[in-house]
Design an enzyme around this catalytic site. Structure first.
Site: not given
Length: 294
Positions: A105, A157
């Protein structure tokens, strides 16, 4: 914390090959130490510092990245990649990557910056992709009579909050961001690994891991070998018959061979199931890393 100093671990001559250690979770967060007694730079800052010293030293002819990492934060991985690529562009010096136990990765993302990638016979690499960990404990809180009373200024949010279940719209927004990072990861590989088409890269980049032999067959690495072989390749790439292999270290650390500080530079217990717990709990930042869930 004192400045870095040079230590020769093998070889001789005036020309140098610098080993830079990239071990453990890739992050730009400073590692915790005992207050007032121990302090250590984050991995990104340390690598930047070592590259800067190597840039100023005309006798450093090549860099050897000694990678042992399951990945880490996406931005930290990209910053390290950028710094190495800029070093190559400004100095025209060769960079060789040697993957040890694991270079997956984000670890492979950084390795892609090298001119050649060597992997140990027992290396695990690949895991090309991006992941964002998210848990919802809403049901658990309801069982104990706790309700989320957050106040927010916009509908999204509280995206990623563990206090609520992720909505389909939230998932769509997150997916767009992760897909953009994923495309950048693929482009990094395409730009640096000659002979692999984007079609082939997409086929390989489904998150799976590869053995060293599988990685070689698919063009993700250039050779299977050991750290000594990587040193020899660095000499060959820079037309050197002899060179000193060096490490940068701070006062108090002891180094006497090319494997020194491999586990002392933040590697911890590297394995396929590494999880950055702090990031996992406190952040929804996308990561390039192995994640294991029971």
């Amino acid at each position: 914390m004192g400045p870095l100093s040079e230590k020769t671990v093998s070889g001789r001559g005036k020309d140098k090959i610098l080993i830079i250690d990239i071990s453990g979770i890739i992050s730009d967060e400073k590692k915790a130490g005992f207050p007032g007694l121990t302090e250590e730079l984050d991995m990104v800052s340390r690598v930047k510092e070592e590259l800067t010293l190597a840039k100023m030293d005309k006798q450093v002819k090549a860099i050897l990245l000694r990678i042992n990492s399951p990945g880490g934060k996406a931005t930290a991985s990209d910053m390290m990649y950028y710094e190495i690529m800029r070093f190559k562009e400004e100095t025209k010096k060769k960079v060789i990557a040697c993957i040890m136990d694991i270079g997956a990765s984000g670890g492979y993302y950084v390795a892609a910056s090298a001119d050649k990638i060597i992997a140990h016979p027992t290396t695990v690499t690949g895991s090309i992709g991006v992941i964002m960990i998210n848990l919802s404990i809403e049901g658990l809180l309801q069982k104990v009579g706790i309700a989320d009373a957050s106040v927010k200024t916009g509908e999204h949010k509280d995206m990623g909050s563990p206090l609520k279940k992720m909505t389909e719209e939230d998932r769509r927004i997150f997916s767009e961001i992760l897909n953009a990072m994923y495309e950048r990861f693929l482009c990094v590989i395409e730009e640096n690994r000659e002979g692999i088409s984007m079609e082939k890269i997409r086929e390989l980049a489904d998150g799976r891991i590869y053995s060293a032999q599988q990685a070689l067959e698919n063009g993700l690495i250039d050779q299977i070998g050991y750290l000594d072989d990587a040193v020899s390749i660095a000499k060959k790439e820079t037309n050197l018959t002899e060179a000193r292999v060096i490490l940068y270290h701070r006062p108090g650390s002891y180094k006497n061979n090319i494997y020194s500080q491999l586990t002392g530079a933040g590697a911890g217990n590297i394995n396929l199931f590494n999880i950055d717990i702090k990031t996992f709990i406190h952040s929804v930042a996308p990561s390039f890393m192995y994640i294991w869930m029971p």
